[in-house]
Write a protein that holds these residues in place. Structure first.
Motif, mmCIF file in Angstrom:
data_model
loop_
_atom_site.group_PDB
_atom_site.id
_atom_site.type_symbol
_atom_site.label_atom_id
_atom_site.label_comp_id
_atom_site.label_asym_id
_atom_site.label_seq_id
_atom_site.Cartn_x
_atom_site.Cartn_y
_atom_site.Cartn_z
ATOM 1 N N ARG A 28 0.807 -1.136 0.074
ATOM 2 C CA ARG A 28 -0.067 0.130 -0.014
ATOM 3 C C ARG A 28 0.849 1.370 0.066
ATOM 4 O O ARG A 28 0.145 2.355 -0.457
ATOM 5 C CB ARG A 28 -0.898 -0.043 1.319
ATOM 6 N N ALA A 29 2.138 1.067 0.486
ATOM 7 C CA ALA A 29 3.014 2.386 0.729
ATOM 8 C C ALA A 29 4.546 1.912 0.146
ATOM 9 O O ALA A 29 5.212 1.723 1.186
ATOM 10 C CB ALA A 29 2.860 2.759 1.748
ATOM 11 N N PRO A 30 4.479 1.621 -1.138
ATOM 12 C CA PRO A 30 5.946 0.981 -1.482
ATOM 13 C C PRO A 30 6.962 2.177 -1.612
ATOM 14 O O PRO A 30 8.407 1.560 -1.308
ATOM 15 C CB PRO A 30 5.802 0.660 -2.827
ATOM 16 N N SER A 31 6.887 3.374 -1.340
ATOM 17 C CA SER A 31 7.913 4.244 -1.088
ATOM 18 C C SER A 31 8.362 4.593 0.261
ATOM 19 O O SER A 31 9.183 5.409 0.501
ATOM 20 C CB SER A 31 7.473 5.486 -1.894
ATOM 21 N N ASP A 32 7.521 3.944 1.335
ATOM 22 C CA ASP A 32 7.966 4.191 2.653
ATOM 23 C C ASP A 32 9.142 3.413 3.148
ATOM 24 O O ASP A 32 9.201 2.201 3.001
ATOM 25 C CB ASP A 32 6.531 3.860 3.410
ATOM 26 N N VAL A 33 10.179 4.152 3.148
ATOM 27 C CA VAL A 33 11.662 3.443 3.628
ATOM 28 C C VAL A 33 11.448 2.963 5.090
ATOM 29 O O VAL A 33 11.895 1.586 5.153
ATOM 30 C CB VAL A 33 12.771 4.512 3.366
ATOM 31 N N ALA A 34 10.849 3.646 6.094
ATOM 32 C CA ALA A 34 10.595 3.053 7.290
ATOM 33 C C ALA A 34 9.921 1.601 7.127
ATOM 34 O O ALA A 34 10.284 0.794 7.977
ATOM 35 C CB ALA A 34 10.061 4.010 8.236
ATOM 36 N N ARG A 35 8.858 1.676 6.311
ATOM 37 C CA ARG A 35 8.117 0.466 6.355
ATOM 38 C C ARG A 35 8.836 -0.820 5.874
ATOM 39 O O ARG A 35 8.753 -1.839 5.987
ATOM 40 C CB ARG A 35 6.611 0.521 5.709
ATOM 41 N N TRP A 36 9.667 -0.279 4.772
ATOM 42 C CA TRP A 36 10.680 -1.482 4.020
ATOM 43 C C TRP A 36 11.428 -2.100 5.137
ATOM 44 O O TRP A 36 11.579 -3.148 5.369
ATOM 45 C CB TRP A 36 11.462 -0.710 2.967
ATOM 46 N N MET A 37 12.002 -1.196 6.125
ATOM 47 C CA MET A 37 12.950 -1.767 7.249
ATOM 48 C C MET A 37 12.135 -2.602 7.996
ATOM 49 O O MET A 37 12.939 -3.618 8.454
ATOM 50 C CB MET A 37 13.655 -0.347 7.943
#
Length: 365
Positions: A28-37
């Motif tokens: 839903r938010a592929p550009s969120d770096v923190a969520r990637w981490m």
């Protein structure tokens, strides 16, 4: 089932659904770096889990098969590094966070290099015959980095929680407790390895302490990282359930008004009664539409209500007004407010309409 196996099972039950949920959020938010981490952290944890089982039911400093242990600890170190990056990219400007992430990669790379070197140099013998020094160096490299990273994550979590939104702050506080237990457990593991390397007997209580510190810390970590999203979805589920209940509670009022003014329906598609009763999709849309249609119907019937005596229950007067409308009796153009809510919100309006619908349900048709 012993205590360690039970804790392993609990870890798996909590871990994999949490990873699936975070992966869904990431789409839903592929550009969120923190969520990637955060997702990378849970993915590393999920990858290390079966590798630990493959290595065997072992406690430090007694090793299992060295190759599965190597990859298990690489993923565990990646877990800690992902956590550090999560806090860095959440709290710092992007450029500064990238610089700090590269700096944090140095101890990570050093630990992995040491463990890989020990694995390559380890003789091809059963795990019980591994050289004590090699096993000790392997575990010390892993434990030192893990303890350093977990202690840093605990500090970052407590610090970041002070300025975070309430749900995120609660999740970070739970995770920080897990980090604190993990850091103490890591220090205990370092002590166990050093005692073993020195050739002394390892106290049984010290070994058990590591189990009851490291495993619960991992469970609290997963719960803390998953709490903000889970709490948000739980709140959304409560709203969804409230709208579904209100939608059906408005049924008696909507049915009578719709029968009188079918042209006011916002949807021209006839509703199948069974599908309308059982469908769980589009609840919010149907809720808003039903509230609006009920209010529009009350506005249309209000001139008939206005010409009736203003005593008696509103449901009875509304029923009589609907009968007068069905008989096509002449009526004036001036209406009157019906079921006026105290607040200005749509939910306030819905509560008044539900109260009228309930009383109307008990009135004669």
């Amino acid at each position: 089932m012993n205590s360690k196996v039970a804790l392993l099972v609990v870890q798996g039950v909590i871990l994999y659904p949490a990873l699936l949920w975070k992966s869904y959020q990431l789409t839903r938010a592929p550009s969120d770096v923190a969520r990637w981490m955060v997702t990378a952290c849970l993915a590393c944890f999920a990858a290390s889990y079966p590798l630990g089982l493959l290595a065997g039911d072992v406690n430090q400093p007694d090793p299992g098969s060295i190759v599965p242990l190597l990859f298990q600890h690489i993923f565990l170190c990646g877990l800690v590094y992902s956590l550090a990056c999560f806090f860095l990219f959440s709290a710092l400007p992007p450029a500064r966070a990238r610089r700090r992430a590269w700096q944090e990669a140095v101890p990570l790379g050093t630990a992995i290099l040491v463990m890989a070197s020990v694995t390559v140099l380890m003789p091809d013998v059963p795990p019980t015959a591994y050289p004590r020094a090699g096993v000790s160096v392997f575990y010390l490299a892993a434990d030192l980095y893990l303890t350093y990273g977990i202690a840093s994550a605990c500090f970052f979590a407590r610090r970041y929680a002070r300025g975070a939104a309430p749900r995120l702050a609660r999740g970070l506080l739970v995770a920080s407790v897990g980090f604190a237990l993990g850091a103490v457990g890591g220090a205990t593991l370092i002590a166990v390895v050093l005692v073993h390397w020195a050739g002394a007997a390892i106290p049984w209580l010290l070994v058990q302490a590591t189990v009851f510190l490291v495993f619960p810390s991992a469970i609290l970590l997963v719960i803390g990282l998953s709490y903000p999203g889970a709490a948000t979805r739980l709140a959304a589920a409560r709203v969804w359930w409230q709208h579904l209940r209100t939608y059906h509670q408005l049924g008696p009022l909507w049915t009578r008004l719709h029968r009188a003014f079918p042209e006011d329906a916002l949807s021209r598609t006839p509703l199948n009664p069974w599908r309308n009763a059982l469908s769980l999709l589009g609840v919010h849309r149907r809720y808003y539409r039903r509230v609006i249609e009920c209010r529009d119907g009350l506005v249309r019937i209000s001139p008939y209500v206005a010409q009736l005596p203003h005593d008696g229950p509103l449901a009875d007067r509304l029923t009589e007004a609907l009968r007068a409308h069905a008989r096509r009796e002449p009526v004036g153009e001036v209406g009157m407010p019906i079921a006026v809510p105290d607040g200005a919100g749509l939910d306030d309006d819905a509560r008044e309409l539900v109260a009228l619908s309930r009383s109307l349900k008990a009135a004669p048709a």
